[in-house]
Design an enzyme around this catalytic site. Structure first.
Site, mmCIF file in Angstrom:
data_model
loop_
_atom_site.group_PDB
_atom_site.id
_atom_site.type_symbol
_atom_site.label_atom_id
_atom_site.label_comp_id
_atom_site.label_asym_id
_atom_site.label_seq_id
_atom_site.Cartn_x
_atom_site.Cartn_y
_atom_site.Cartn_z
ATOM 1 N N GLN A 161 -2.159 2.248 0.748
ATOM 2 C CA GLN A 161 -1.851 2.160 -0.677
ATOM 3 C C GLN A 161 -0.643 3.029 -1.024
ATOM 4 O O GLN A 161 0.189 2.649 -1.852
ATOM 5 C CB GLN A 161 -3.070 2.584 -1.507
ATOM 6 C CG GLN A 161 -4.234 1.639 -1.410
ATOM 7 C CD GLN A 161 -3.965 0.286 -2.059
ATOM 8 O OE1 GLN A 161 -3.030 0.093 -2.831
ATOM 9 N NE2 GLN A 161 -4.784 -0.678 -1.723
ATOM 10 N N ASP A 162 -0.542 4.172 -0.377
ATOM 11 C CA ASP A 162 0.599 5.062 -0.594
ATOM 12 C C ASP A 162 1.904 4.382 -0.176
ATOM 13 O O ASP A 162 2.914 4.475 -0.877
ATOM 14 C CB ASP A 162 0.400 6.359 0.173
ATOM 15 C CG ASP A 162 1.517 7.353 -0.072
ATOM 16 O OD1 ASP A 162 1.795 7.648 -1.249
ATOM 17 O OD2 ASP A 162 2.103 7.834 0.914
ATOM 18 N N HIS A 163 1.874 3.670 0.942
ATOM 19 C CA HIS A 163 3.064 2.940 1.389
ATOM 20 C C HIS A 163 3.498 1.927 0.329
ATOM 21 O O HIS A 163 4.697 1.810 0.035
ATOM 22 C CB HIS A 163 2.779 2.205 2.709
ATOM 23 C CG HIS A 163 3.190 2.956 3.918
ATOM 24 N ND1 HIS A 163 4.461 2.883 4.434
ATOM 25 C CD2 HIS A 163 2.504 3.785 4.722
ATOM 26 C CE1 HIS A 163 4.535 3.644 5.505
ATOM 27 N NE2 HIS A 163 3.353 4.209 5.697
ATOM 28 N N HIS B 221 -3.515 5.750 2.906
ATOM 29 C CA HIS B 221 -2.177 5.707 3.497
ATOM 30 C C HIS B 221 -1.503 4.354 3.212
ATOM 31 O O HIS B 221 -0.321 4.307 2.840
ATOM 32 C CB HIS B 221 -2.279 5.958 5.003
ATOM 33 C CG HIS B 221 -0.981 5.957 5.723
ATOM 34 N ND1 HIS B 221 -0.004 6.903 5.515
ATOM 35 C CD2 HIS B 221 -0.481 5.108 6.671
ATOM 36 C CE1 HIS B 221 1.036 6.651 6.285
ATOM 37 N NE2 HIS B 221 0.768 5.560 6.997
#
Length: 112
Positions: free
Chosen positions: A79-81, A77
């Site tokens: 890293q996705d941000h 999550h």
């Protein structure tokens, strides 16, 4: 995930969110013709992305030194941000440039 890793993940999430927000504010400023503010907000977004990069570098260095980093949903999550913020920042830069170009063209039309 230990406490240190959780701290890094929270840094990623916060830096990514702050970068995306600053990039969005750059678009809003450009939309109103405030290109000085738009460029300042893009620089602010870059600053937050640099913070995220530092956090990532620490994790990568630890991994390279043999300290395996656990991959959790929270880490993904975070890293996705960051990746979303990078993409959004790049797009915001293009939109600001487009608004600036349209503003210049409008001025030229008004002078003619």
């Amino acid at each position: 995930m230990d406490e240190q890793q959780q701290l890094v993940v929270m840094q990623l999430i916060m830096a990514g969110g702050n970068a995306k927000n600053a990039a969005f504010e750059a678009i809003r400023a450009a939309k109103t013709g405030d290109f000085k503010q738009a460029k300042a907000k893009l620089k602010e977004a870059d600053h937050f992305l640099a913070e995220a990069h530092q956090a990532q570098t620490g994790m990568l260095t630890a991994e390279a030194n043999g300290d395996h980093q656990a991959v959790s949903l929270l880490m993904v999550h975070g890293q996705d941000h960051v990746m979303t913020a990078i993409t959004f920042r790049d797009l915001a830069g293009e939109i600001v440039a487009l608004y600036e170009r349209l503003g210049e063209a409008s001025k030229q039309d008004n002078l003619a």
